[in-house]
Structure formats: C-alpha cells, structure tokens
Design an enzyme around this catalytic site. Sequence first.
Site, PDB file in Angstrom:
ATOM      1  N   ASP A  64       0.824  -1.209   0.000  1.00 30.06           N
ATOM      2  CA  ASP A  64       0.000   0.000   0.000  1.00 30.06           C
ATOM      3  C   ASP A  64       0.860   1.262   0.000  1.00 30.06           C
ATOM      4  O   ASP A  64       0.471   2.292  -0.557  1.00 30.06           O
ATOM      5  CB  ASP A  64      -0.931   0.003   1.212  1.00 30.06           C
ATOM      6  N   ASN A 138      -5.007   8.719   1.933  1.00 30.65           N
ATOM      7  CA  ASN A 138      -5.291   8.125   3.237  1.00 30.65           C
ATOM      8  C   ASN A 138      -5.703   9.144   4.292  1.00 30.65           C
ATOM      9  O   ASN A 138      -6.801   9.079   4.819  1.00 30.65           O
ATOM     10  CB  ASN A 138      -4.068   7.356   3.746  1.00 30.65           C
ATOM     11  N   HIS A 149       4.692  12.933  26.443  1.00 25.22           N
ATOM     12  CA  HIS A 149       4.355  13.807  27.566  1.00 25.22           C
ATOM     13  C   HIS A 149       5.115  15.132  27.468  1.00 25.22           C
ATOM     14  O   HIS A 149       6.325  15.161  27.253  1.00 25.22           O
ATOM     15  CB  HIS A 149       4.718  13.104  28.879  1.00 25.22           C
ATOM     16  N   THR A 181      -8.033   2.279   7.662  1.00 21.84           N
ATOM     17  CA  THR A 181      -7.327   1.070   8.090  1.00 21.84           C
ATOM     18  C   THR A 181      -5.847   1.331   8.339  1.00 21.84           C
ATOM     19  O   THR A 181      -5.112   0.404   8.702  1.00 21.84           O
ATOM     20  CB  THR A 181      -7.460  -0.020   7.022  1.00 21.84           C
ATOM     21  N   ALA A 182      -5.393   2.561   8.147  1.00 23.68           N
ATOM     22  CA  ALA A 182      -3.972   2.879   8.262  1.00 23.68           C
ATOM     23  C   ALA A 182      -3.684   3.615   9.575  1.00 23.68           C
ATOM     24  O   ALA A 182      -3.951   3.105  10.655  1.00 23.68           O
ATOM     25  CB  ALA A 182      -3.545   3.689   7.041  1.00 23.68           C
ATOM     26  N   TYR A 183      -3.154   4.817   9.494  1.00 24.42           N
ATOM     27  CA  TYR A 183      -2.771   5.601  10.667  1.00 24.42           C
ATOM     28  C   TYR A 183      -3.961   5.798  11.607  1.00 24.42           C
ATOM     29  O   TYR A 183      -3.840   5.715  12.829  1.00 24.42           O
ATOM     30  CB  TYR A 183      -2.233   6.947  10.182  1.00 24.42           C
ATOM     31  N   LEU A 185      -6.464   3.865  12.264  1.00 20.55           N
ATOM     32  CA  LEU A 185      -6.709   2.671  13.068  1.00 20.55           C
ATOM     33  C   LEU A 185      -5.694   2.567  14.202  1.00 20.55           C
ATOM     34  O   LEU A 185      -6.043   2.220  15.338  1.00 20.55           O
ATOM     35  CB  LEU A 185      -6.647   1.429  12.184  1.00 20.55           C
TER      36      LEU A 185
END
Length: 274
Positions: A64, A138, A149, A181-183, A185
Amino acid sequence: MNVGIVAQRGNERAATLAGRLRETLRDEEATVRIDAATAERLDTDGVDVSRMAENDLVVSIGGDGTFLFAASGAKGTPILGVNLGEVGFLNAVTPEDAVGEVRTVVETYRESGEIPSQEVPRLRATGEGEWSVHPALNEIVVQGAQRGHGQGLDYEVRVHGVRYSEGHADGVLVSTPTGSTAYNLGEGGPLVHPSVNGLVLTEMCGTDPMPPLVFELGYEVEIRVTNAPFAVVGSDGTQARIDPPETVTISLASEPARIAGPSPNFFEALSKLD
C-alpha cells in the site's frame, strides 16, 4: 497508449515484475515510463514519479505504501495495484495475474478509449502560511514537533463551521474511508467500509479527547494550532512545517484518485491485520 510503472524501491521481485510488464506492454505497442529508481535497476531510462500523471494508466507494484507513492504523482490517472505486501487494501491484483490483468486493461482502453476505475476521495490541506502538501488518499495529520508527555500542541477543531473539540494532544488526524485502516486505526479510530461517503476525525493521545467522529464527506475541518514551537502537516507520509498560531483547513480535493482493475476485498484484507 502510455503506461507508467512504479515498483517498490529495493524489492528485487518488484523490479523483475516491472521488467516483465515493460516487455509485455512493448509487445502491445504501448509507451512505457518507469519510475527512476526501478529504471536504474533495469538499466534503462526512467522518469520522476511526479510525471506519472502524463500516462493513461499507472501500474503500482508493491504494498500500500508503494500505491500511495504512485498516487502522489498519478493525480487522477487510474492506478492498477499489484500486491506484493502483506495486507493489500489498495492492491487487488496478484503478481501471478499482473500480466494478464494489464493486457485486459490495455485492450479495454483501445476498444473504448476509457479505463474502468473506482473513484476514491482525496483530502487537501491549506493554511495561512506558505506551505503545501500533495492531496492525501489516506489521511491528513496535524501534529506537534514531537509526540509524548509535555509535547504535542494545543488545538481547537471546528467541523462544518461548528466547534467540535479543543484541548491538548499529540495531534489531530482526518482520514478518508480508504485511510481508516492505516494511521487512523493505529490511533484508535474506527474502521470505515470503502462504500461509506464520510470522513473520520481522530484526536491523537488527547488529554481529554472527544470520541472519533465520522461525518459528511463534503464538510470542512478547521484545526486551530497554538502553543507549540512548531507543528507539521502530513499527507500520506509527506510533511510541511507550520509555525503556530495557524489554522489548517482540511477539505475534499477537487480531483479524486482512481483505482483500476478488480476491487480489493475489504474483509479479506482485514483478516490479515492480526
């Protein structure tokens, strides 16, 4: 007919298949343009990926990530994805079927002058400063200089002109169904079936985040970024730096991407995520 080929960099199998397709297309009397890195491995002339839009068809060979790389230069030119990766949400053609599928597409084009393809939305990002990123298939990500933090950024998010959320987070992500379905998810966002005409907004490690939001495809998202030394706007992995305070506007790109060949099996690909 002009056909571009983009193969996964450093993958000998992809380069070998690119060579086979080049010979096949030459037999079909098509003009072939190969991306520069692959052309070097094949000891031939190549072109920059940014010129792939000059073709009638682009063939992507790899995973992909390779498809997204090819799409960055193909713009609205149909892309046929050959899957050498593990999952393959964008690539529906197996290496064994690649030559036959390309021949079929070439024959269809010669008979009808068109390449049947599925349109999928892309996103664009604009801002107050002079920066740019290519349209995203995407996702668009707005995030602080570093994650973790004490890092990140302060933000306010408005969807379709109405305030949705504000606070502090590592960043904010807006995804297409293709990119869900990429970043998205990985940041805890929902899976979205490709048939859904919507976008997803996900806050990344927010201190007091709202749940991920699925909303109308045509809605604009405004992300006001403050209290950070600098921030980055990412589009499918490429980035541009911005200097807060600044408002980033994310909206539907005027030109969709186009996927040629058989439609990927969404649920079969999902089974490979584990």
